[in-house]
Design an enzyme around this catalytic site. Structure first.
Site, short mmCIF file in Angstrom:
data_model
loop_
_atom_site.label_atom_id
_atom_site.label_comp_id
_atom_site.label_asym_id
_atom_site.label_seq_id
_atom_site.Cartn_x
_atom_site.Cartn_y
_atom_site.Cartn_z
N ARG A 73 13.55 6.28 -6.59
CA ARG A 73 14.53 5.82 -5.61
C ARG A 73 15.29 6.97 -4.98
O ARG A 73 16.26 6.76 -4.24
CB ARG A 73 15.51 4.84 -6.27
CG ARG A 73 14.83 3.58 -6.80
CD ARG A 73 14.15 2.82 -5.69
NE ARG A 73 13.28 1.76 -6.19
CZ ARG A 73 12.42 1.10 -5.44
NH1 ARG A 73 12.30 1.39 -4.15
NH2 ARG A 73 11.65 0.17 -5.96
N HIS B 228 4.00 12.41 -5.91
CA HIS B 228 4.36 11.33 -4.99
C HIS B 228 5.84 11.44 -4.63
O HIS B 228 6.69 11.52 -5.52
CB HIS B 228 4.08 9.98 -5.64
CG HIS B 228 3.94 8.84 -4.67
ND1 HIS B 228 4.95 8.49 -3.78
CD2 HIS B 228 2.94 7.96 -4.46
CE1 HIS B 228 4.55 7.45 -3.07
NE2 HIS B 228 3.33 7.10 -3.46
N TYR C 11 10.08 6.55 -3.01
CA TYR C 11 9.86 5.44 -2.07
C TYR C 11 10.94 5.38 -1.00
O TYR C 11 10.72 4.82 0.08
CB TYR C 11 9.86 4.11 -2.83
CG TYR C 11 8.68 3.94 -3.76
CD1 TYR C 11 7.37 4.22 -3.34
CD2 TYR C 11 8.86 3.46 -5.05
CE1 TYR C 11 6.29 4.04 -4.19
CE2 TYR C 11 7.78 3.27 -5.91
CZ TYR C 11 6.50 3.57 -5.48
OH TYR C 11 5.44 3.40 -6.32
N HIS D 214 4.59 8.23 1.82
CA HIS D 214 4.43 7.13 2.76
C HIS D 214 4.97 7.58 4.12
O HIS D 214 6.12 8.04 4.19
CB HIS D 214 5.20 5.90 2.29
CG HIS D 214 4.68 5.31 1.01
ND1 HIS D 214 5.27 4.20 0.44
CD2 HIS D 214 3.65 5.66 0.21
CE1 HIS D 214 4.60 3.90 -0.67
NE2 HIS D 214 3.63 4.77 -0.84
N GLU E 263 -0.27 8.71 3.16
CA GLU E 263 -0.90 7.58 2.48
C GLU E 263 -1.20 6.46 3.45
O GLU E 263 -0.38 6.13 4.33
CB GLU E 263 0.02 7.07 1.37
CG GLU E 263 -0.61 5.95 0.54
CD GLU E 263 0.17 5.61 -0.71
OE1 GLU E 263 0.02 4.48 -1.20
OE2 GLU E 263 0.95 6.47 -1.19
N ASP F 247 -5.32 4.34 -0.20
CA ASP F 247 -4.97 3.35 -1.22
C ASP F 247 -5.84 2.11 -0.99
O ASP F 247 -5.78 1.50 0.08
CB ASP F 247 -3.48 3.00 -1.13
CG ASP F 247 -3.01 2.08 -2.23
OD1 ASP F 247 -3.59 0.99 -2.38
OD2 ASP F 247 -2.05 2.44 -2.94
N HIS G 234 -3.89 -1.06 -0.17
CA HIS G 234 -3.28 -0.99 1.15
C HIS G 234 -4.30 -1.18 2.27
O HIS G 234 -4.03 -1.92 3.22
CB HIS G 234 -2.58 0.36 1.34
CG HIS G 234 -1.39 0.55 0.45
ND1 HIS G 234 -0.65 1.72 0.43
CD2 HIS G 234 -0.81 -0.27 -0.46
CE1 HIS G 234 0.32 1.60 -0.45
NE2 HIS G 234 0.25 0.40 -1.01
N HIS H 233 -5.97 6.24 -4.23
CA HIS H 233 -5.26 5.36 -5.14
C HIS H 233 -6.17 4.15 -5.35
O HIS H 233 -6.50 3.46 -4.38
CB HIS H 233 -3.93 4.88 -4.54
CG HIS H 233 -2.88 5.94 -4.52
ND1 HIS H 233 -1.75 5.85 -3.72
CD2 HIS H 233 -2.77 7.11 -5.19
CE1 HIS H 233 -0.99 6.93 -3.92
NE2 HIS H 233 -1.59 7.70 -4.80
N ASP I 133 1.71 -5.79 0.11
CA ASP I 133 1.46 -4.63 -0.75
C ASP I 133 1.78 -5.02 -2.19
O ASP I 133 2.85 -4.72 -2.70
CB ASP I 133 2.33 -3.45 -0.30
CG ASP I 133 2.12 -2.21 -1.18
OD1 ASP I 133 1.23 -2.23 -2.04
OD2 ASP I 133 2.87 -1.24 -1.01
N HIS J 84 -0.06 -4.72 -5.82
CA HIS J 84 -1.18 -4.20 -6.59
C HIS J 84 -1.54 -5.15 -7.73
O HIS J 84 -0.67 -5.78 -8.33
CB HIS J 84 -0.85 -2.83 -7.18
CG HIS J 84 -0.56 -1.79 -6.15
ND1 HIS J 84 -0.35 -0.47 -6.47
CD2 HIS J 84 -0.47 -1.86 -4.79
CE1 HIS J 84 -0.13 0.22 -5.38
NE2 HIS J 84 -0.19 -0.61 -4.34
N GLU K 100 -2.67 2.99 -9.87
CA GLU K 100 -1.27 2.57 -9.73
C GLU K 100 -1.15 1.08 -10.04
O GLU K 100 -0.33 0.38 -9.46
CB GLU K 100 -0.77 2.82 -8.31
CG GLU K 100 -0.70 4.26 -7.89
CD GLU K 100 -0.19 4.40 -6.47
OE1 GLU K 100 0.62 5.28 -6.21
OE2 GLU K 100 -0.61 3.59 -5.60
#
Length: 277
Positions: free
Chosen positions: A37, A67, A70, A107, A142, A176, A179, A211, A224, A226, A256
């Protein structure tokens, strides 16, 4: 050899992540550069880094994938959010040089009503500001699912960013599977066609990592969510075709999926059993 790993917590350092990866049969892994975060990153422990690099060399680790948090949205319409993204990415790229030659994935962000073209320009301008000729890290965009005003759900949008980035040898893509399925690319029934389209638009030489996630959603859902391998609409056969595809099998594959370590260990074992090379 199948180059496979999962997302691991970086809270206990790089050597610990390396040992954890080995314990579940992995030879690579992905990690957040800081709290997912956002916020301040831990200080780099150079002794820990050197111990990890030795461990990785001794155990033939392939490329690692870092990564970004987010919360990073480099093409937000809000100046303070763009500035937050700039500070995070700038700091992360400096930190990545402690692990030279690896990948930094993020992203592309959401344009929030400005339009995709404006978002593309803002993202590329930021990367041109922050990327340097002497960095060893390759920055990966991504592929996104297309929810809301996300940039990067279409190969053409990623291509437009790459075209505007000056350091072409330091920019690429992380695909991904969840995605792209949700974005409308039929990797289950037409994987060759999707890869041909990617090659024609971007170039497969720009695809550096995958991914591998099953999807709780049908093709073109633009969501989105997973799923564990074999428990979604892509399915075990679909994922198996991806890891065995001659144009993909050399890449690092990062799980993931919604798992704890024991679940990742089972998925890694499962996919090794389905790897044909």
């Amino acid at each position: 050899m199948l180059h496979i790993g999962c997302h691991l917590s970086s809270s206990k350092g790089f050597k610990n992540m390396g040992l954890t990866a080995l314990s579940i049969g992995a030879n690579t892994f992905q990690f957040f550069t800081r709290n997912p975060r956002g916020g301040k990153a831990k200080e780099i422990d150079e002794k820990d880094v050197q111990e990890f690099l030795k461990l990785a060399e001794e155990n033939n680790f392939t490329k690692l994938v870092a990564h970004a948090p987010y919360t990073v949205n480099p093409c937000s319409k809000e100046a303070n959010i763009r500035e937050f993204a700039r500070m995070i990415i700038e700091d992360d790229l400096k930190r990545m040089e402690y692990l030279p030659g690896n990948y930094y994935n993020f992203h592309p962000g959401s344009h929030v009503g400005q339009g995709a073209d404006a978002g593309i320009e803002i993202i590329a301008d930021l990367l041109n500001e922050l990327m340097t000729p002497n960095q060893s890290t390759i920055v990966l965009l991504e592929t996104m699912s297309g929810k809301g005003s996300e940039v990067g759900s279409r190969f053409e949008e990623l291509k437009a960013i790459i075209d505007r980035v000056e350091l072409k040898d330091r920019i690429g893509v992380c695909m991904d599977t969840c995605h792209v399925n949700d974005a409308g690319y039929d990797i289950v029934h037409d994987l060759d066609g999707v890869l041909s389209e990617f090659d024609n638009i971007i170039g497969l030489e720009k695809l550096y990592a995958m991914h591998i996630n099953d999807s709780l959603n049908t093709l073109s859902a633009h969501k989105d969510r997973h799923a564990k391998i074999g428990e979604g609409y892509i399915g075990l056969d679909g994922i198996s075709n991806i890891i065995n595809h001659p144009k993909l099998r050399h890449l690092p594959f990062i799980l993931e999926t919604p798992n704890e370590l024991d679940g990742y260990a089972k998925e890694i074992s499962l996919l090794k059993d389905h790897y044909k090379y």
